[in-house]
Design an enzyme around this catalytic site. Structure first.
Site, PDB file in Angstrom:
ATOM      1  N   ASP A  11      68.309   3.101 -41.369  1.00 29.42           N
ATOM      2  CA  ASP A  11      67.232   2.240 -40.877  1.00 29.42           C
ATOM      3  C   ASP A  11      65.897   2.922 -41.142  1.00 29.42           C
ATOM      4  OD1 ASP A  11      69.029   0.410 -40.016  1.00 29.42           O
ATOM      5  OD2 ASP A  11      68.934   0.951 -37.903  1.00 29.42           O
ATOM      6  N   ASP A 130      75.347 -11.298 -39.329  1.00 32.11           N
ATOM      7  CA  ASP A 130      75.623 -10.724 -38.009  1.00 32.11           C
ATOM      8  C   ASP A 130      76.270 -11.814 -37.169  1.00 32.11           C
ATOM      9  OD1 ASP A 130      74.223  -8.476 -38.863  1.00 32.11           O
ATOM     10  OD2 ASP A 130      72.346  -9.099 -37.917  1.00 32.11           O
TER      11      ASP A 130
END
Lengths: 251, 194
Positions: A11, A130
């Protein structure tokens, strides 16, 4: 023999890796380029870099970072975060990204998948999904899992493939962060349903979980973040374990 | 000087960075003179065969490439376009290798494209013998069957040409520029050819 892929995910916020990284051989734990190169050296098969700020201000920083990664990393890498148009992608491709991943923007505008596949080829387009199980239905969420949508995992993955996505990156939000293992049942179903590779994400907690993702879940690749970043499991250790257990793996 | 042929291929930047990492002098160019007088030429490629052939023909690069006398390395789509024909949108290609490019037909639900790391079995000495059974990175839906020019074989659904050689033309189906240290070794092997 085609091998199963192990993919660390990083990230990125303002050009730096978020979350601490616990490696002895890294001088600067926040530098995504150094960290990416180190993972490549340890035997990672691909890398994913997600820009989690993804605001306009940070776009240029991210493109510069992608160029720096491409310059120093000798394995394929995917970049994602905040991509919502063909115009967003051009500078990333030009900077040397091998693939891009799209998520919320594709849910909002599914035509984006067609447009990107047509402009850059399916091999360039990873559809990240997701999902979380709600009332026995795998429900697609956007915006980092905050917003439920009316899309369901399996029909959306299939639509994504038909529109030209080259891979599906499926994250089970129910499993993400639990370290209790990947979501096997939906992986099995995705594999049966799709003709394109599926990357398992969410829930990796130990070496056995990867074996389950590959044998029971039939995933083509498995992604993890904190497990690798915090040094709980090293890539050489994981790969040698998988190899010893009969999983086709690049050593 | 190495010339990397500049055209609408997706992986030109990656090839350039790989050459940078090897500290090799190169230029990315579509200038015919510059390409002709380069010591070696790299013909990269990611994309669709038909559009790409049209692009090359419009600029007469197809004829130029075929007539090159120095070592030339075709990568991925670059290798396929060096063949005579591709099933991808029924495309006549450059024709250095008199071979046809075919689409993978899954037998047991194998995924197409063939994407990821697969192993090499070299059959020709231009590839160092120590890349035998080593892994390189592939992304492709079309393949060249094993033929008289094959210099390495990989298996996916069936055995196919992972690398080829004919006279001064070298070709690889995988991406050496993305294949870690093994890929770097293979680029160096090509750069040693004369």
């Amino acid at each position: 023999m085609l091998t199963k892929r192990i993919i660390p995910c990083l990230d990125i916020k303002n050009g730096r890796t978020v979350k601490g990284v616990n490696f002895v051989n890294i001088r600067d734990a926040g530098d995504p380029v150094e960290l990416g190169a180190s993972y490549a050296e340890q035997g990672a098969d691909e890398l994913v870099f997600l820009d989690i700020t993804a605001t306009n201000d940070n776009r240029k920083t991210f493109v510069e970072l992608v160029r720096d990664i491409a310059r120093h990393v000798n394995i394929p890498f995917t970049v994602g975060g905040g991509i919502s148009s063909v115009a967003d992608v051009e500078p990333l491709l030009e900077a040397g990204a091998d693939k891009i991943s799209i998520n919320s923007a594709a849910v909002r505008n599914p035509q984006l998948i067609d447009d990107l596949a047509k402009a850059f080829g399916s091999q360039f387009v990873v559809l990240a999904i997701d999902a979380r199980k709600i009332a026995n239905q795998w429900t697609v969420h956007t915006h980092g899992g905050r917003n439920p949508t009316d899309k369901k995992l399996f029909s959306w993955a299939h639509e994504g493939q038909n529109r030209g996505a080259g891979e599906i990156l499926f994250t089970s939000m129910d499993h993400d962060g639990t370290k209790q293992g990947f979501a096997i049942d939906p992986l099995v179903k995705l594999n049966e349903l799709l003709d394109i590779p599926v990357i398992a994400s969410g829930g990796a907690g130990n070496k056995e979980h990867f074996i389950h993702a590959f044998t029971l879940g039939k995933a083509d690749a498995a992604l993890a973040a904190s497990l690798f970043h915090f040094g709980e499991l090293s890539i050489p250790e994981l790969k040698s374990y998988l190899n010893g257990n009969g999983i086709p793996i690049r050593i | 000087m190495i010339a990397v042929i500049k055209y609408n291929a997706g992986n030109i930047r990656s090839v350039a960075f790989a050459l940078e990492r090897l500290h090799v002098d190169f230029s990315i160019t579509d200038n015919p003179e510059e390409i002709q007088k380069a010591d070696k030429v790299i013909f990269p490629g990611v994309g669709e065969a038909n559009t790409t052939m049209r692009y090359l023909k419009d600029r007469k690069l197809d004829v130029l490439i075929k007539e090159l006398k120095q070592p030339v390395l075709g990568i991925c789509l670059g290798m396929q376009l060096l063949c005579s024909y591709s099933e991808e949108n029924d495309t006549p290609c450059i024709g250095v290798f008199d071979e046809q490019v075919k689409k993978f037909q899954p037998l047991q639900h194998e995924k197409v494209p063939h994407m990821g790391w697969n192993s090499l079995t070299p059959t020709h000495s231009w590839l160092d013998s120590d890349v035998a059974n080593k892994f390189v990175y592939f992304v492709h839906s079309y393949f060249v069957p094993v033929n008289a020019y094959t210099s390495a074989i990989t298996e996916y659904i069936q055995p196919f040409s992972a690398a080829m050689k004919k006279d001064n033309f070298y070709a690889v189906q995988f991406h050496p520029e993305k294949s870690a240290t093994v890929g770097e070794k293979i680029i160096r092997s090509f750069l040693k050819q004369s």
